[in-house]
Design an enzyme around this catalytic site. Structure first.
Site, short mmCIF file in Angstrom:
data_model
loop_
_atom_site.label_atom_id
_atom_site.label_comp_id
_atom_site.label_asym_id
_atom_site.label_seq_id
_atom_site.Cartn_x
_atom_site.Cartn_y
_atom_site.Cartn_z
N GLU A 167 62.74 54.46 66.88
CA GLU A 167 63.04 53.06 67.17
C GLU A 167 62.97 52.75 68.67
O GLU A 167 62.17 53.32 69.39
CB GLU A 167 64.40 52.67 66.55
CG GLU A 167 64.38 52.83 65.02
CD GLU A 167 65.58 52.23 64.32
OE1 GLU A 167 66.04 51.16 64.71
OE2 GLU A 167 66.05 52.84 63.34
N ASP B 206 68.72 44.38 57.85
CA ASP B 206 68.68 45.62 58.60
C ASP B 206 70.11 45.94 59.07
O ASP B 206 71.04 45.13 58.95
CB ASP B 206 67.68 45.53 59.76
CG ASP B 206 67.15 46.91 60.14
OD1 ASP B 206 67.83 47.92 59.86
OD2 ASP B 206 66.05 46.99 60.73
C1 BGC Z 1 71.60 55.34 62.03
C2 BGC Z 1 70.20 54.86 61.74
C3 BGC Z 1 70.08 53.45 62.09
C4 BGC Z 1 70.57 53.20 63.51
C5 BGC Z 1 70.53 51.75 63.84
C6 BGC Z 1 71.97 55.05 63.46
O1 BGC Z 1 73.27 55.44 63.73
O2 BGC Z 1 71.69 56.70 61.79
O3 BGC Z 1 69.87 55.03 60.41
O4 BGC Z 1 68.75 53.07 61.95
O5 BGC Z 1 71.86 53.70 63.71
O6 BGC Z 1 71.08 51.48 65.09
C1 BGC Z 2 66.03 50.40 61.08
C2 BGC Z 2 65.54 50.35 59.65
C3 BGC Z 2 66.26 51.35 58.81
C4 BGC Z 2 67.75 51.15 58.94
C5 BGC Z 2 68.56 52.15 58.14
C6 BGC Z 2 67.52 50.37 61.17
O1 BGC Z 2 67.92 50.64 62.47
O2 BGC Z 2 65.47 49.32 61.80
O3 BGC Z 2 64.15 50.57 59.61
O4 BGC Z 2 65.84 51.25 57.48
O5 BGC Z 2 68.13 51.27 60.28
O6 BGC Z 2 68.52 53.40 58.67
#
Ligand code: BGC
Ligand code: BGC
Length: 600
Positions: free
Chosen positions: A497, A303
């Site tokens: 999230e 991740d």
């Molecule tokens: C991204 C997301 C990612 C997240 C994780 C964001 O800046 O756009 O895709 O899941 O950071 O912290």
């Molecule tokens: C998320 C994932 C996601 C990744 C990329 C992470 O923060 O937990 O589910 O695929 O970002 O955006």
């Protein structure tokens, strides 16, 4: 066992193995580590992709080109692929996105209901058809990899990712997760990852992400202040899954078994911790259970920034994760630092050369299975299917099937076509961004006219042209206005999230006030809830005649109107237990307001 899980026929698998071995023979350590590196698209250029022989480029949530159109998406991804083809061995990249409810970063794409709504449909055939439609929209823009389906089995609805799960029951999640994978990867009922209109699915997050315990999320000071800890945010997301191994296997593992049987060739590792170890460091679960016992022969991706959480020393974090069984690292920003760190670890003997070769073999095998060497780009002739009427019709069907009728006093629903007047209130009734929720155009989603689609209000106007429809977002109707029926949309504003972790799932004070205001103007009150999870309505529901859980329906919420007016039946059933109060959510006891599976 292994070959039955591969995406290719035995003959094709043998040919692929030979090509992988030949490539591996020619590759330098730098090229191998390049293949194991995944970079966020704003952190790298196509020339650098070639120079470092990078394995994958991704868009994170909201990682859009400007302008955000399907055409510029296709051009952006094509440029990165052309870069990769300039590398010494011309190994194609695989471009990845989070298309978690449609190709949801792309303006104009079809936005399907979030998984919570699909869970309410209980319909694997529908979910399979959606997987297939999403693959076509991805491939149209040259994208071949989707970080979906989320096969979490959420056990605590305070989690901000509850809506990304299909439901609280492992069997339901297993059936729908595998169906999505079949749809995305198969054509004509056979396993055919190399079909030009197929994309690689990524069940996530292995394993136990849905089992984390409130209050156990850590922070990582060396990564800087990722979030503030003085509120609910990031209280359960990325936390500790505190269950014994039997429970982990019974509740959280089954969707992975089903996914592998359904053809999964890639899996994302979870941020969570189990048995005192972060999953990204968990050799027993990644290598022992997943690759060994379950026979998973595809590749594992990390991740976002997850290996950096393992240790302030990137070299230690990288070595720990790769030794545990991770194959590709979603770095995602400073890829040079990662490459340097892993190279140093290999040169110092901290990561065995065989582990690197195994990781690279797995990555190249899946790229070959996908047919990327023969057809590195997608199929831009499919661009007209992005947001097409055919796909929107499928989304409307999904919306209709996802609606759960929780209360219907005196048969107020369905509404009659002879209804003279309908009062409608609530900002969500006329707002595409609210009905779509998180992971839409932006990572967090956002209210407003963010992408084309139909709101509930649009749907009501079309469904009942003879009914006088009075709409006010705030429910501020003149004192003498009366109507036989009022319809109010309340619920949650978009989030994604850990930003959506919430200790108190009561209706907001503003929503409660809105409901009271509209109640005074109508004989019967129908409430439509837009939310990523059940909300606590125990104190208010007695005042309502009907309650419809509509979840996060996506771009085609207009389809709700046809069900409200009786053109289609209510069919949905609860994918999560509906709590009576928050105390019950916290300690998991007591009688629910509506049980799992309920729906009138
Ligand atoms: C991204 C997301 C990612 C997240 C994780 C964001 O800046 O756009 O895709 O899941 O950071 O912290
Ligand atoms: C998320 C994932 C996601 C990744 C990329 C992470 O923060 O937990 O589910 O695929 O970002 O955006």
């Amino acid at each position: 066992m292994q070959t039955s899980h591969s995406a290719a026929s035995p003959e094709a698998a043998t040919a692929i193995a030979a090509r992988v071995a030949a490539l591996l023979e020619q590759m330098t350590l730098a090229e191998k580590i390049g293949q194991m590196t995944q970079v966020e698209k704003n952190s790298i250029t196509p020339e650098e992709v070639a120079r470092y022989a990078i394995g994958s480029v991704i868009s994170g949530g909201g990682g859009n080109p400007s302008p955000n159109t399907p055409q510029s998406w296709a051009a952006m991804v094509r440029a990165f692929q052309e870069g990769a083809l300039q590398s010494r061995l011309a190994i194609p990249i695989i471009y990845g996105v989070d298309a978690v409810h449609g190709h949801n970063n792309v303006y104009g794409a079809t936005i399907f209901p979030h998984n919570v709504g699909l869970g309410a449909t209980r319909d694997p055939a529908l979910v399979e058809a959606i997987g297939s439609a999403v693959a076509r929209e991805l491939v149209a823009t040259n994208v071949h990899w989707d970080f979906a389906p989320c096969v979490a089995v959420p056990q605590d609805i305070r989690w901000g990712r509850t809506y990304e799960g299909f439901g609280e029951d492992p069997e339901l999640v297993s059936a729908l997760g595998a169906a999505f994978i079949r749809g995305m990867q198969n054509r004509n009922g056979r396993r055919a990852l190399d079909h030009p209109h197929a994309a690689l699915a990524c069940p996530k997050h292995f394993v136990g992400d849905g089992g984390a315990v409130w209050g156990t999320t850590r922070s990582y000071p060396w990564l800087g202040p990722l979030w503030t800890s003085d509120d609910d945010r990031y209280s359960i997301d990325q936390g500790v899954t505190a269950v014994d191994e039997a429970t982990l296997r019974a509740v959280h593992l089954p969707p992975y078994r089903a996914a592998i049987e359904g053809g999964a060739r890639n899996i994302m590792v979870s941020y969570t911790t189990w048995g005192g170890l972060k999953m990204h460091a968990h050799r027993y679960l990644l290598t022992g259970v997943l690759k060994g016992e379950l026979g998973f022969s595809g590749f594992l991706v990390s991740d976002w920034l997850a290996i950096q959480q393992l240790d302030p020393d990137l070299r230690k974090g990288a070595a720990t994760a790769i030794n545990a069984g991770l194959d590709m690292v979603m770095v995602p920003y400073d890829y040079r630092a990662f490459i340097e760190a892993l190279t140093a670890a290999v040169e110092a003997g901290e990561v065995p050369q065989e582990r690197i070769d195994d990781a690279v073999s797995r990555i190249l095998t899946v790229k070959l299975e996908l047919g990327l060497f023969e057809q590195p780009h997608g199929d831009e002739s499919l661009l007209p299917v992005v947001g097409s009427e055919e796909h929107r019709a499928l989304a409307r069907r999904a919306v209709r099937q996802s609606l759960v009728l929780l209360k219907n006093e005196g048969g107020v629903l369905p509404l009659g076509r002879d209804l003279p007047r309908l009062l409608v209130a609530g900002r969500g009734a006329g707002d595409i961004g609210i009905q779509c929720g998180g992971w839409t155009i932006e990572w967090m989603g956002t209210p407003g006219p963010i992408t084309p689609g139909a709101t509930l209000l649009d749907g009501l106007r079309a469904a009942a042209p003879q009914t006088e429809l009075l709409y006010d977002a705030e429910g501020q109707f003149a004192p003498d206005v009366r109507a036989p029926v009022g319809l109010v949309v309340v619920g949650e504003m978009p989030y994604a999230e850990g930003e959506g972790d919430r200790a108190d799932l009561s209706l907001s004070a503003a929503d409660r006030e809105l409901l009271r205001r509209v109640r005074r103007h109508c004989d019967r009150l129908v409430v439509v809830l837009y939310s990523g999870r059940p909300l606590v309505v125990t104190g208010e529901i007695d005042d309502w005649d009907a309650l419809v859980a509509a979840w996060l329906p996506g771009s085609e919420a207009g389809a709700i109107a046809g069900v409200l007016f009786g053109d289609h039946p209510f069919q949905g059933r609860l994918p999560y237990t509906w709590p009576r109060d928050m105390a019950k959510v916290a300690d998991g006891t007591g009688e629910p307001l509506f049980p799992y599976g309920f729906g009138l």
